[in-house]
Scaffold this motif. Structure first.
Motif, PDB file in Angstrom:
ATOM      1  N   SER A   1       0.797  -0.998  -0.194  1.00 14.80           N
ATOM      2  CA  SER A   1       0.003   0.202   0.408  1.00 14.80           C
ATOM      3  C   SER A   1       0.783   0.927   0.110  1.00 14.80           C
ATOM      4  O   SER A   1       2.110   1.503   1.087  1.00 14.80           O
ATOM      5  N   LEU A   2       0.543   2.412  -1.066  1.00  9.42           N
ATOM      6  CA  LEU A   2       0.727   3.564  -0.664  1.00  9.42           C
ATOM      7  C   LEU A   2      -0.660   4.429  -0.787  1.00  9.42           C
ATOM      8  O   LEU A   2      -0.897   4.162  -0.454  1.00  9.42           O
TER       9      LEU A   2
ATOM     10  N   LYS B   1      -3.343   3.167  -2.480  1.00  3.20           N
ATOM     11  CA  LYS B   1      -2.176   2.721  -3.641  1.00  3.20           C
ATOM     12  C   LYS B   1      -2.283   1.550  -3.210  1.00  3.20           C
ATOM     13  O   LYS B   1      -1.104   1.194  -2.856  1.00  3.20           O
ATOM     14  N   ILE B   2      -3.745   0.090  -3.626  1.00  2.85           N
ATOM     15  CA  ILE B   2      -2.914  -1.522  -2.567  1.00  2.85           C
ATOM     16  C   ILE B   2      -3.278  -2.196  -4.355  1.00  2.85           C
ATOM     17  O   ILE B   2      -3.612  -2.283  -5.360  1.00  2.85           O
ATOM     18  N   ASP B   3      -2.282  -2.759  -4.058  1.00  2.00           N
ATOM     19  CA  ASP B   3      -1.551  -3.905  -4.790  1.00  2.00           C
ATOM     20  C   ASP B   3      -1.357  -5.202  -3.660  1.00  2.00           C
ATOM     21  O   ASP B   3      -1.495  -5.172  -3.013  1.00  2.00           O
ATOM     22  N   PHE B   4      -3.184  -6.631  -4.539  1.00  2.47           N
ATOM     23  CA  PHE B   4      -3.487  -7.748  -3.865  1.00  2.47           C
ATOM     24  C   PHE B   4      -2.541  -8.186  -4.866  1.00  2.47           C
ATOM     25  O   PHE B   4      -3.410  -8.033  -5.483  1.00  2.47           O
ATOM     26  N   SER B   5      -1.813  -9.415  -4.005  1.00  2.00           N
ATOM     27  CA  SER B   5      -1.719 -10.454  -5.298  1.00  2.00           C
ATOM     28  C   SER B   5      -1.576 -11.494  -4.263  1.00  2.00           C
ATOM     29  O   SER B   5      -0.999 -11.990  -2.610  1.00  2.00           O
ATOM     30  N   LEU B   6      -2.335 -12.706  -4.934  1.00  2.63           N
ATOM     31  CA  LEU B   6      -2.812 -14.109  -4.447  1.00  2.63           C
ATOM     32  C   LEU B   6      -2.509 -14.869  -5.013  1.00  2.63           C
ATOM     33  O   LEU B   6      -2.123 -15.401  -6.220  1.00  2.63           O
TER      34      LEU B   6
ATOM     35  N   LEU C   1      -9.696   5.242  -2.581  1.00  2.00           N
ATOM     36  CA  LEU C   1      -8.506   3.604  -3.352  1.00  2.00           C
ATOM     37  C   LEU C   1      -8.582   3.354  -4.319  1.00  2.00           C
ATOM     38  O   LEU C   1      -9.296   3.272  -4.881  1.00  2.00           O
ATOM     39  N   ASP C   2      -7.253   3.312  -4.454  1.00  2.00           N
ATOM     40  CA  ASP C   2      -6.411   2.132  -5.828  1.00  2.00           C
ATOM     41  C   ASP C   2      -6.273   0.990  -5.810  1.00  2.00           C
ATOM     42  O   ASP C   2      -5.703   0.810  -4.914  1.00  2.00           O
ATOM     43  N   LEU C   3      -7.608   0.157  -6.184  1.00  2.00           N
ATOM     44  CA  LEU C   3      -7.135  -1.395  -5.782  1.00  2.00           C
ATOM     45  C   LEU C   3      -6.693  -2.182  -6.936  1.00  2.00           C
ATOM     46  O   LEU C   3      -7.437  -1.985  -8.538  1.00  2.00           O
ATOM     47  N   ASN C   4      -5.732  -2.803  -6.724  1.00  2.00           N
ATOM     48  CA  ASN C   4      -5.015  -3.530  -8.436  1.00  2.00           C
ATOM     49  C   ASN C   4      -5.042  -4.934  -7.414  1.00  2.00           C
ATOM     50  O   ASN C   4      -4.238  -5.482  -6.555  1.00  2.00           O
ATOM     51  N   VAL C   5      -6.284  -6.386  -8.104  1.00  2.00           N
ATOM     52  CA  VAL C   5      -6.046  -7.307  -7.872  1.00  2.00           C
ATOM     53  C   VAL C   5      -5.509  -8.099  -8.163  1.00  2.00           C
ATOM     54  O   VAL C   5      -5.812  -8.375  -9.129  1.00  2.00           O
ATOM     55  N   ARG C   6      -4.266  -9.506  -8.019  1.00  2.00           N
ATOM     56  CA  ARG C   6      -3.702 -10.189  -9.071  1.00  2.00           C
ATOM     57  C   ARG C   6      -4.026 -11.871  -8.376  1.00  2.00           C
ATOM     58  O   ARG C   6      -3.493 -11.839  -7.315  1.00  2.00           O
ATOM     59  N   MET C   7      -4.417 -12.873  -9.075  1.00  2.00           N
ATOM     60  CA  MET C   7      -5.001 -13.731  -8.386  1.00  2.00           C
ATOM     61  C   MET C   7      -5.056 -14.539  -9.098  1.00  2.00           C
ATOM     62  O   MET C   7      -5.881 -14.517 -10.531  1.00  2.00           O
TER      63      MET C   7
END
Length: 286
Positions: free
Chosen positions: A26-27, A61-66, A32-38
């Motif tokens: 998160s920056l 600015k959130i990068d979520f990775s699964l 809320l700027d959310l990027n999801v990778r899964m």
């Protein structure tokens, strides 16, 4: 207690034949700027996951990775035997004396030789993954809280500095006003003209009132106290802190425009410098 928007959280889990890893970075961001990778197999769970992240982290600015790493022998790709046999038969007709092994190597490279079976979500497995996601979100939340403690210490130092500089400015105000009176009297004497003393005093009082910084001092002090109260609150308050710093800036700028005194203007510049450092860090506050 304030929280930073900058953070990192990670959690992992080893299942029977795969390893699950979740990373959240998160920056700072205005919203809320959310990027999801899964993996695509879990895409139907994405909407609920996004809501969970938004509720926990609120802003940034959130990068979520699964990540899913297969560690067993399980594979979703299987040989399409009827297609492979058909390819081999056709190639035998074209190349009658060809080696069977070579034909097999060629056949498995042909289109549709491998078929990928669509995976279905295992509810028990997803329950385990959900636990890892929750743990990673808790970790980044703890990281943000720790960063918030550092920000709060920094803010309190800067606020204290501004307050000290403001008091020094106010302490010079009497000297400044006396200097103005002396200079005006000297200018009139140089002109060698007779003036109505009562009228002169009235005009002088009006002039000095326009230069008075008492109201700015009171308002700035109130803003400084309000800033301290806000960072001690329990709700996300980055935007509010930004508004308060804008009001601080207005009062400091007005002090500077009214000063007309070298030492006071120097102190005002120092106050502006401290305020700019606060503004830079406020951008990181949730």
């Amino acid at each position: 207690m304030i929280q930073s928007m900058t953070g990192f959280g990670k959690a992992s889990l080893q299942l029977a034949n795969k390893k699950i890893t979740v990373e959240v970075k998160s920056l700072n961001s205005k919203g809320l700027d959310l990027n999801v990778r899964m993996p695509s197999v879990f895409r139907e769970m994405e909407l609920g996951l996004r809501n969970q992240i938004a509720q926990k982290l609120e802003r940034g600015k959130i990068d979520f990775s699964l990540f899913v790493e297969v560690t067993g022998e399980e594979t979703s790709a299987k040989i399409n035997a009827p297609i492979v046999r058909s390819y081999i038969q056709q190639m035998k007709e074209v190349i009658p004396n060809a080696d069977e092994t070579e034909l097999m190597k060629m056949a498995v490279r042909m289109p549709d030789a491998l078929k990928t079976e669509r995976e279905e979500i295992d509810e028990n497995e997803w329950g385990n993954i959900q636990g890892v996601i929750t743990q990673a979100l808790d970790n980044i939340h703890d990281f943000r809280v720790t960063e918030g403690v550092s920000l709060e210490k920094e803010f309190l130092i800067r606020i204290s500095n501004i307050l000290s500089l403001m008091n020094e400015t106010v302490a010079l105000d009497g000297e400044r006003l006396q200097t103005v009176k002396t200079r005006l009297h000297a200018s009139i004497e140089e002109l060698k003209v007779n003036v109505d003393e009562n009228r002169f005093e009235q005009e002088l009082i009006y002039y000095l009132e326009k230069m008075d910084i008492t109201e700015e001092k009171v308002r700035l002090e109130n803003h400084l106290n309000y800033f301290i109260e806000t960072i001690a609150g329990t709700e996300a308050n980055g935007r509010k802190l930004g508004f308060i710093t804008q009001e601080m800036g207005r009062e400091i700028n007005t002090m500077g425009s009214k000063s007309n005194h070298a030492k006071m203007q120097k102190l005002v510049v120092q106050m502006k410098d401290e305020l700019e450092k606060i503004k830079e860090q406020v951008l990181n506050v949730l």
